[in-house]
Design a protein around this motif. Structure first.
Motif, PDB file in Angstrom:
ATOM      1  N   GLN A  20      55.059  43.882  14.155  1.00 41.93           N
ATOM      2  CA  GLN A  20      54.618  43.526  15.511  1.00 41.93           C
ATOM      3  C   GLN A  20      54.925  41.985  15.732  1.00 41.93           C
ATOM      4  OE1 GLN A  20      50.128  43.542  16.105  1.00 41.93           O
ATOM      5  NE2 GLN A  20      50.654  44.410  18.151  1.00 41.93           N
ATOM      6  N   LEU A  21      54.436  41.231  14.737  1.00 43.14           N
ATOM      7  CA  LEU A  21      54.939  39.841  15.023  1.00 43.14           C
ATOM      8  C   LEU A  21      56.218  39.466  15.242  1.00 43.14           C
ATOM      9  CD1 LEU A  21      52.464  38.008  12.755  1.00 43.14           C
ATOM     10  CD2 LEU A  21      52.534  38.026  15.111  1.00 43.14           C
ATOM     11  N   SER A  25      57.868  38.290  18.852  1.00 42.09           N
ATOM     12  CA  SER A  25      58.805  36.895  18.882  1.00 42.09           C
ATOM     13  C   SER A  25      60.139  37.322  19.518  1.00 42.09           C
ATOM     14  CB  SER A  25      59.080  36.461  17.299  1.00 42.09           C
ATOM     15  OG  SER A  25      57.887  36.053  16.779  1.00 42.09           O
ATOM     16  N   LYS A  26      60.830  38.452  19.102  1.00 42.39           N
ATOM     17  CA  LYS A  26      61.952  38.814  19.843  1.00 42.39           C
ATOM     18  C   LYS A  26      61.909  38.967  21.220  1.00 42.39           C
ATOM     19  CE  LYS A  26      64.812  39.079  16.054  1.00 42.39           C
ATOM     20  NZ  LYS A  26      65.961  38.339  15.941  1.00 42.39           N
ATOM     21  N   ARG A  27      60.676  39.713  21.754  1.00 41.26           N
ATOM     22  CA  ARG A  27      60.601  39.697  23.394  1.00 41.26           C
ATOM     23  C   ARG A  27      60.556  38.026  23.854  1.00 41.26           C
ATOM     24  NH1 ARG A  27      57.635  44.262  21.708  1.00 41.26           N
ATOM     25  NH2 ARG A  27      55.525  43.299  21.546  1.00 41.26           N
ATOM     26  N   LEU A  28      59.694  37.287  23.224  1.00 42.03           N
ATOM     27  CA  LEU A  28      59.476  35.898  23.606  1.00 42.03           C
ATOM     28  C   LEU A  28      60.734  35.314  23.923  1.00 42.03           C
ATOM     29  CD1 LEU A  28      56.203  34.777  21.973  1.00 42.03           C
ATOM     30  CD2 LEU A  28      56.529  35.302  24.290  1.00 42.03           C
ATOM     31  N   ILE A  52      70.452  39.468  21.817  1.00 38.19           N
ATOM     32  CA  ILE A  52      69.140  39.332  21.622  1.00 38.19           C
ATOM     33  C   ILE A  52      68.171  40.679  22.258  1.00 38.19           C
ATOM     34  CG2 ILE A  52      66.894  38.101  22.187  1.00 38.19           C
ATOM     35  CD1 ILE A  52      68.466  35.576  21.736  1.00 38.19           C
ATOM     36  N   ARG A  53      68.739  41.060  23.276  1.00 34.33           N
ATOM     37  CA  ARG A  53      68.097  42.252  23.938  1.00 34.33           C
ATOM     38  C   ARG A  53      68.294  43.583  23.133  1.00 34.33           C
ATOM     39  NH1 ARG A  53      70.955  42.535  28.180  1.00 34.33           N
ATOM     40  NH2 ARG A  53      69.375  41.000  29.290  1.00 34.33           N
ATOM     41  N   ASP A  54      69.243  43.429  22.207  1.00 31.49           N
ATOM     42  CA  ASP A  54      69.612  44.545  21.113  1.00 31.49           C
ATOM     43  C   ASP A  54      68.547  44.301  20.002  1.00 31.49           C
ATOM     44  OD1 ASP A  54      71.738  45.719  22.816  1.00 31.49           O
ATOM     45  OD2 ASP A  54      73.141  44.800  21.590  1.00 31.49           O
ATOM     46  N   GLU A  55      68.554  43.057  19.489  1.00 31.95           N
ATOM     47  CA  GLU A  55      67.781  42.930  18.432  1.00 31.95           C
ATOM     48  C   GLU A  55      66.323  43.143  18.814  1.00 31.95           C
ATOM     49  OE1 GLU A  55      68.217  38.819  17.543  1.00 31.95           O
ATOM     50  OE2 GLU A  55      70.327  38.955  16.908  1.00 31.95           O
ATOM     51  N   ALA A  57      65.223  45.378  20.878  1.00 29.83           N
ATOM     52  CA  ALA A  57      65.023  46.908  20.969  1.00 29.83           C
ATOM     53  C   ALA A  57      64.945  47.386  19.799  1.00 29.83           C
ATOM     54  CB  ALA A  57      66.076  47.421  21.739  1.00 29.83           C
ATOM     55  N   ASN A  58      65.680  46.921  18.394  1.00 28.85           N
ATOM     56  CA  ASN A  58      65.757  47.323  17.303  1.00 28.85           C
ATOM     57  C   ASN A  58      64.498  46.836  16.497  1.00 28.85           C
ATOM     58  OD1 ASN A  58      66.941  48.225  15.037  1.00 28.85           O
ATOM     59  ND2 ASN A  58      67.111  46.219  14.097  1.00 28.85           N
ATOM     60  N   ALA A  59      63.974  45.666  16.781  1.00 27.95           N
ATOM     61  CA  ALA A  59      62.596  45.362  16.240  1.00 27.95           C
ATOM     62  C   ALA A  59      61.454  46.224  16.693  1.00 27.95           C
ATOM     63  CB  ALA A  59      62.477  43.785  16.689  1.00 27.95           C
ATOM     64  N   HIS A  60      61.551  46.609  18.031  1.00 30.79           N
ATOM     65  CA  HIS A  60      60.764  47.585  18.584  1.00 30.79           C
ATOM     66  C   HIS A  60      60.773  48.739  17.725  1.00 30.79           C
ATOM     67  CE1 HIS A  60      57.618  48.788  21.262  1.00 30.79           C
ATOM     68  NE2 HIS A  60      58.406  49.928  21.773  1.00 30.79           N
ATOM     69  N   ARG A  61      61.871  49.441  17.626  1.00 30.10           N
ATOM     70  CA  ARG A  61      61.866  50.440  16.789  1.00 30.10           C
ATOM     71  C   ARG A  61      61.324  50.602  15.531  1.00 30.10           C
ATOM     72  NH1 ARG A  61      66.660  50.884  19.822  1.00 30.10           N
ATOM     73  NH2 ARG A  61      67.754  49.757  18.172  1.00 30.10           N
ATOM     74  N   ILE A  62      61.517  49.381  14.874  1.00 29.56           N
ATOM     75  CA  ILE A  62      61.302  49.021  13.475  1.00 29.56           C
ATOM     76  C   ILE A  62      59.361  49.212  13.410  1.00 29.56           C
ATOM     77  CG2 ILE A  62      61.162  47.534  11.441  1.00 29.56           C
ATOM     78  CD1 ILE A  62      64.215  46.966  12.194  1.00 29.56           C
ATOM     79  N   TYR A  63      59.226  48.504  14.390  1.00 27.44           N
ATOM     80  CA  TYR A  63      57.515  48.291  14.457  1.00 27.44           C
ATOM     81  C   TYR A  63      56.976  49.479  14.621  1.00 27.44           C
ATOM     82  CZ  TYR A  63      53.173  47.787  16.997  1.00 27.44           C
ATOM     83  OH  TYR A  63      51.827  48.052  17.428  1.00 27.44           O
ATOM     84  N   ARG A  64      57.683  50.498  15.712  1.00 23.94           N
ATOM     85  CA  ARG A  64      57.103  51.693  15.974  1.00 23.94           C
ATOM     86  C   ARG A  64      57.151  52.589  14.532  1.00 23.94           C
ATOM     87  NH1 ARG A  64      56.610  53.761  21.181  1.00 23.94           N
ATOM     88  NH2 ARG A  64      57.455  55.562  20.623  1.00 23.94           N
ATOM     89  N   ALA A  65      58.063  52.478  13.864  1.00 27.57           N
ATOM     90  CA  ALA A  65      58.351  53.114  12.526  1.00 27.57           C
ATOM     91  C   ALA A  65      57.515  52.876  11.367  1.00 27.57           C
ATOM     92  CB  ALA A  65      59.857  52.986  12.081  1.00 27.57           C
ATOM     93  N   ALA A  66      57.172  51.463  11.485  1.00 30.63           N
ATOM     94  CA  ALA A  66      56.090  50.921  10.520  1.00 30.63           C
ATOM     95  C   ALA A  66      54.583  51.512  10.886  1.00 30.63           C
ATOM     96  CB  ALA A  66      56.126  49.375  10.614  1.00 30.63           C
ATOM     97  N   VAL A  67      54.553  51.408  12.288  1.00 27.18           N
ATOM     98  CA  VAL A  67      53.082  52.023  12.628  1.00 27.18           C
ATOM     99  C   VAL A  67      52.774  53.591  12.206  1.00 27.18           C
ATOM    100  CG1 VAL A  67      51.445  52.651  14.580  1.00 27.18           C
ATOM    101  CG2 VAL A  67      52.750  50.319  14.627  1.00 27.18           C
ATOM    102  N   LEU A  68      54.122  54.321  12.547  1.00 30.27           N
ATOM    103  CA  LEU A  68      53.779  55.749  12.034  1.00 30.27           C
ATOM    104  C   LEU A  68      53.898  55.972  10.677  1.00 30.27           C
ATOM    105  CD1 LEU A  68      56.306  57.085  14.752  1.00 30.27           C
ATOM    106  CD2 LEU A  68      53.585  57.380  14.682  1.00 30.27           C
ATOM    107  N   THR A  69      54.506  55.100   9.872  1.00 28.68           N
ATOM    108  CA  THR A  69      54.423  55.266   8.268  1.00 28.68           C
ATOM    109  C   THR A  69      53.466  54.352   7.693  1.00 28.68           C
ATOM    110  OG1 THR A  69      57.092  55.119   8.523  1.00 28.68           O
ATOM    111  CG2 THR A  69      55.874  54.598   6.260  1.00 28.68           C
TER     112      THR A  69
END
Length: 139
Positions: A20-21, A25-28, A52-55, A57-69
């Protein structure tokens, strides 16, 4: 016997929090670079913002996957992401089913249309159920 679960729960919470952090950070960073690109312009800033927009989006996908896992299934965060993921998958299925309507018989088209409508109702319910309940305003 609850002791062995404590480190696992703490580790899981740490994984989710770190992802999440990273996403925050990537969004900021993205907000900052987009603002600079608007103010100053330039090809280099535009390309950096795109990267950075691609990074982000990727960080957000990884965060969502971490929450689900790793997330606690009882948490609001888990529920929001789970229902959102279900809705996104169902929407992709709706598009695939719509693409297959053309070459079908009239009866098959009707059956597919009913399935599509059913999926759309489920999607709407998942989107509504994934939202936190709104407390009534105090009078």
């Amino acid at each position: 016997m609850g002791m062995p679960d404590a480190p696992t729960t703490a580790a899981a919470e740490s994984i989710v929090a770190s992802r999440q952090l990273i996403a925050q950070s990537k969004r900021l960073m993205l907000t900052s670079i987009e603002r600079r690109a608007r103010l100053r312009g330039g090809e280099a800033l535009r390309k950096r913002a795109e990267r950075i927009r691609d990074e982000t989006a990727n960080a957000h996908r990884i965060y969502r996957a971490a929450v689900l896992t790793w997330g606690q299934t009882t948490s609001l965060e888990f529920r929001l992401i789970a229902y959102s993921s279900l809705a996104n998958l169902a929407e992709a299925l709706v598009f695939q089913l719509r693409d297959g309507l053309g070459g079908q018989s009239a009866q098959d088209q009707l059956d597919l249309a009913i399935e599509i409508e059913s999926l759309q109702i489920l999607i709407e319910q998942w989107r509504l159920n994934g939202r936190p309940a709104v407390a009534p305003a105090a009078a």
